[in-house]
Design an enzyme around this catalytic site. Structure first.
Site, PDB file in Angstrom:
ATOM      1  N   GLU A 134     -19.677  -2.694 -40.176  1.00  0.00           N
ATOM      2  CA  GLU A 134     -19.478  -3.930 -39.411  1.00  0.00           C
ATOM      3  C   GLU A 134     -18.492  -3.718 -38.264  1.00  0.00           C
ATOM      4  OE1 GLU A 134     -21.402  -6.410 -39.781  1.00  0.00           O
ATOM      5  OE2 GLU A 134     -22.337  -5.552 -41.577  1.00  0.00           O
ATOM      6  N   ASP A 202     -24.345   2.671 -38.339  1.00  0.00           N
ATOM      7  CA  ASP A 202     -24.202   3.662 -39.417  1.00  0.00           C
ATOM      8  C   ASP A 202     -23.500   4.914 -38.905  1.00  0.00           C
ATOM      9  OD1 ASP A 202     -25.592   1.953 -41.051  1.00  0.00           O
ATOM     10  OD2 ASP A 202     -27.486   3.050 -40.932  1.00  0.00           O
TER      11      ASP A 202
END
EC number: 3.4.-.-
Length: 484
Positions: A134, A202
């Site tokens: 995040e 990611d």
């Protein structure tokens, strides 16, 4: 100290960027987002929308106002931020009471974690992997870039999308319809862009995870377990709807994690204490189910983590008012770790219930000498003073605390109570006004301050202060409404 969230949950799960909260007394500049020609979002504009979103979330979602959990995720989050690249703004981490597995980030520096994450993440590294992902959405400005991509297809999209997200928080049906209408005709492009964002988050997240000293393999491990568990589920958790896990994404994350040396990290007690606190108080299960979970875990958990089991059981007993069972557990835990904030918070509540608040005061004063101005200790200390009818002392501490932490509703709630019990009706109303403003209830905030102004001497400094705050709130209300 024990706090419970209120309101029902609107699951607005948007994996996207975040920026810092605007202090409540700061002037707010109205962004020029509403023009048809606007095709980009500046950082300042993101800040304004983020502040608006957070105020609505406090009003409409069960945000967990738990000082101990807030401190834990804030420390963990900022450890990751310190190792992230391209950080241009502060971050704010908070929790929502929801058993679903999810996390999301949005404008204004805010990263939200569902309490359900703690029920599924098996280690601190796995939780950190979700937070790092995040954080990457934030640093790479994915929500803003996504809107800008839409604006290139339709010039009005940025204004419409940003406003519809605010509507979605306030009224889900209207907001979702607005989002769908805004993005109609360009769905496939958005899907492709979202997949690209997820892989980028990611990639940056794994790098941040490794640099911060966590196990980089925790991210693909968590992804793999989620994918396996919900592969054939008719109703997957929200996280898999907003963060899809196709096989190529899992494979890519696994390959990237292999670029970093494997780590064998000892289990982190604070993570398991936080997990125990959530199971005891925020998992949506009854006391018997919680005690059963702790009993089963006690048989298989590592010896170094046994204190988390005792702590969890103590919280359940405390909430059941079975103080004779809670006291020996907490007394032993504090004896072993006298500076642990999880334990000090719980034993302070216990001593208050046992009418021994002076013991809690002594413990907290000693701890505050070690870490002055700590939020967990200060809030508990003010509460202990309040329970002993030491209202003037509590008010003095809480005035300083709310000045330094203006977005902490806990401080304002205690300040309101202290002033009310002392008979300071005007100051009680002012504190309640700040709570309303933090929840975007502008009319009520203005009403409380107006009543406060009418209670004090005409022309006094107090009245001037209240009237000045009313003017600020009226400006904030109009600018907030203009964003919708």
């Amino acid at each position: 100290m024990k706090f419970f969230p209120t309101r029902t949950l609107l699951c607005l799960c948007i994996a996207a960027p975040c920026l810092p909260a605007i202090a409540q007394n700061d002037p707010i500049e109205l962004p020029d987002i509403g023009t048809v020609a606007g095709s980009t979002l500046t950082i300042d504009q993101e800040l304004i929308y983020g502040d608006a979103y957070m105020r609505m979330l406090r009003n409409n979602q069960p945000v967990i106002n738990d000082p101990v959990l807030n401190e834990y995720i804030d420390n963990l989050g900022h450890r990751l931020v310190a190792s992230a690249n391209d950080v241009k703004t502060p971050f704010t981490f908070f929790m929502i009471r929801d058993r679903n597995i999810n996390a999301f980030a949005f404008f204004g520096g805010y990263v939200a974690l569902h309490s359900g994450l703690f029920l599924h993440a098996q280690s601190e590294s796995e939780l950190a992997s979700v937070m790092a992902h995040e954080i990457a959405h934030v640093t790479q400005r994915h929500l803003a870039r996504s809107m800008e991509e839409q604006a290139r297809r339709s010039p009005a999209t940025i204004a419409a999308l940003a406003g519809s997200l605010l509507l979605a928080i306030a009224a889900p049906e209207a907001g979702i319809a607005a989002i769908n209408a805004t993005m109609a005709g360009s769905i496939q492009g958005q899907i492709n862009y979202t997949r690209s964002n997820e892989k980028e988050a990611d990639r940056f997240g794994i790098a941040t995870l490794a640099k911060a000293g966590f196990d980089a393999n925790a991210m693909p491990q968590f992804f793999t377990r989620l994918a396996d568990e919900y592969r054939y589920a008719s109703k997957p958790p929200p996280m898999l709807l907003t963060h899809p896990l196709p096989e190529d994404r899992i494979t890519d994350s696994r390959e990237r994690a292999r670029q970093y040396p494997p780590l064998k990290l000892a289990p982190h007690l604070d993570y398991h204490l936080a997990r125990a606190r959530i199971i005891a108080r925020y998992a949506g299960i009854d006391a018997d189910a919680a005690l059963d979970w702790f009993a089963r875990s006690e048989k298989k958990i590592d010896a170094t983590l046994q204190p988390s089991i005792q702590y969890g059981k103590a919280l359940v007993y405390l909430d059941l008012k079975q103080f004779d069972k809670a006291e020996p557990l907490l007394t032993q835990l504090v004896k072993e770790q006298p500076d642990n904030h999880f334990y000090l918070d719980a034993i302070s509540d216990l001593y208050i219930e046992l009418k021994q608040a002076d013991k809690a005061q002594s413990l907290l004063e000693k701890a505050l000498k070690q870490t002055p101005n700590n939020s967990v200790l200060t809030i508990n200390y003010a509460n202990v003073l309040l329970k002993q009818d030491k209202f003037t002392d509590a008010i003095r501490i809480l005035q300083r605390y709310t000045h330094d932490n203006p977005n902490d509703i806990n401080g304002w709630q205690l300040l309101s109570e202290a002033n009310s019990r002392l008979g300071n009706s005007a100051e009680d109303l002012a504190a309640r006004g700040e709570i309303m403003a933090l929840q975007a209830n502008w009319n009520k905030a203005i009403q409380f301050y107006t009543q406060a102004s009418q209670l004090v001497e005409l022309g006094s400094l107090a009245q001037a202060r209240y009237d000045a705050r009313i003017d600020q709130l009226m400006v904030q209300r109009e600018r907030f409404l203009s964003l919708q």
